[in-house]
Enzyme design. Structure first.
Site, PDB file in Angstrom:
ATOM      1  N   ASP A   1       9.597   2.785   1.286  1.00 35.95           N
ATOM      2  CA  ASP A   1       8.432   3.518   1.779  1.00 35.95           C
ATOM      3  C   ASP A   1       8.410   3.406   3.301  1.00 35.95           C
ATOM      4  OD1 ASP A   1       5.923   4.285   2.659  1.00 35.95           O
ATOM      5  OD2 ASP A   1       4.869   3.457   0.931  1.00 35.95           O
TER       6      ASP A   1
ATOM      7  N   LYS B   1       3.121  10.477   7.793  1.00 32.21           N
ATOM      8  CA  LYS B   1       2.422  10.045   9.006  1.00 32.21           C
ATOM      9  C   LYS B   1       2.973  10.662  10.286  1.00 32.21           C
ATOM     10  CE  LYS B   1       0.190   5.844   7.312  1.00 32.21           C
ATOM     11  NZ  LYS B   1      -1.199   6.297   7.467  1.00 32.21           N
TER      12      LYS B   1
ATOM     13  N   PHE C   1       0.868  -1.177   0.000  1.00 28.91           N
ATOM     14  CA  PHE C   1       0.000   0.000   0.000  1.00 28.91           C
ATOM     15  C   PHE C   1       0.904   1.226   0.000  1.00 28.91           C
ATOM     16  CE2 PHE C   1      -2.373   3.520   1.707  1.00 28.91           C
ATOM     17  CZ  PHE C   1      -3.586   3.407   1.056  1.00 28.91           C
TER      18      PHE C   1
END
Length: 401
Positions: A221, A250, A136
């Protein structure tokens, strides 16, 4: 959960685009590792805004930094820069252990950081990208091409061409996929949305070896795993490798939107030149101030070490329950998944919410926990002590081993 909650959710359905379905709660405020809904019910937040609220809710250092910066300058556009933006870029390069000549591009989200990484890869003159099954990387159209889940991808195809997905952790498949036509290999050191899966350091080391061999970029990532989540500043540091670039978001802003692409070394950092990419809001003074406060607080309060010890305490304590529904606890630091022998994660999460705990049923057999890095072992223990009853209520005794 209450009259006010139901009233507001009815308004939500009438006015907010339904891409998230109907949320169960309308939250009003938070403090530390707890949040309250609009009817006054309190919950222990074990999801942390999906690994975003690194310092929890209302942390005084973050509140002070944001308040001070809001009174000075919230935004100045990318026609100018600010001292905070410069300092944050220097700090990220330092914390990543990146070599001299490395540089940072600031965006507003993880997906935007991935978009920048895709454009970086195109500057190699190649277009092939290897990603992983279960990956994702975001929902913007470029990032979506790297994201694997068919339900996310198929309504929006055709996406950008040249992306292939290999089984995550399969070394033979990775060897076969990376060629002299591959611009980049893009991997999560731990796959969060897939259920907190880790391929182990050897897989990341192989990815580094293969990408060097073929002149390919290795882009990691770290959107969910970075900023101390796994017990080091970035998860790749536990594999003993140096990537060509990482994406971050985040936890970096502690709740204020910010993303970044960190390019390692002058050869990679120089691949995107003036006019080839940009962002109106990226790295603005408010976001930079928030991020600097998060990084400083993590360092000052020893939260890297705490993420490691608290995470291990969680693992040991959950396994010590010896509950027949629990098969393992995956992950690292304070990014964990409690793996179940029955596909009842959604039921457990609903029961947990009724009992005052917010957890994430990331997969039918897995409950994801990504609490604030400031969470105490006592707070974790309150959930662990409640867990057996929640599991008992969600499970079918006839299906237990």
């Amino acid at each position: 959960m209450g009259a006010r909650n139901d009233e507001l959710l009815a308004r939500y359905q009438r006015s907010v685009m339904g891409v998230f379905g109907l949320p169960p709660l309308v939250l009003s405020h938070g403090s530390g590792c707890h949040v309250w809904d609009v009817d006054g019910n309190r919950y222990l937040d074990l999801v942390g805004g999906i690994a975003v609220n690194a310092l929890g809710h209302g942390h005084p250092a973050l509140v002070a930094a944001i308040s001070k910066q809001a009174g000075e300058a919230i935004h100045v556009s990318n026609l100018f820069t600010s001292e905070g933006q410069i300092t944050l870029a220097e700090r990220l390069v330092e914390l990543a252990g990146a070599p001299e000549g490395s540089a940072v591009f600031f965006a507003n989200s993880g997906a935007e950081a991935i978009e920048a990484a895709i454009k970086l890869s195109r500057r190699t003159g190649r277009s092939g990208i290897v990603a992983a099954e279960g990956a994702f990387h975001g929902r913007t159209t470029g990032a979506l091409a790297l994201t694997h889940k068919p339900a996310y991808r198929e309504p929006f195809e055709p996406l950008i061409a040249g992306v292939s997905h290999v089984p995550y952790g399969d070394e033979a498949a990775l060897r076969a996929a990376v060629t002299s036509e591959t611009a980049a290999v893009v991997l999560e050191p731990v796959q969060g949305e897939a259920g907190v899966l880790s391929p182990g350091p050897a897989y990341l080391q192989l990815a580094r070896e293969l990408t060097r061999q073929h002149g390919t970029l290795l882009i990691l990532d770290e959107i969910q795993t970075g900023i101390g989540r796994t017990g080091t500043w970035f998860a790749f540091q536990q594999a003993g490798i140096v990537p060509d670039a990482i994406t971050v978001a985040k936890g970096l802003g502690g709740g204020v939107p910010i993303g970044a692409l960190v390019a390692f070394g002058p050869d990679v950092a120089g691949m995107l030149t003036a006019g080839q990419h940009g962002s109106t809001f990226g790295g603005n003074p408010l976001a930079a101030a928030a991020a600097l406060a998060v990084l400083e607080t993590i360092e000052d309060q020893g939260l890297l070490a705490h993420a490691g010890t608290a995470g291990q305490h969680l693992v040991d304590s959950v396994l010590a329950l010896d509950h027949p529904l629990i098969t393992e606890v995956r992950g690292a630091g304070l990014l964990r998944a409690i793996v179940l022998s029955q596909p009842v994660a959604a039921q457990v999460a609903a029961l947990a919410r009724d009992a005052g705990f917010i957890v994430n049923p990331v997969a039918p057999h897995a409950i994801r926990l990504a609490p604030p890095l400031v969470i105490s072992t006592d707070e974790l223990d309150s959930f662990i002590q409640a867990l057996p009853a929640l599991l008992d209520a969600a499970s079918d005794p006839e299906d237990l081993p």
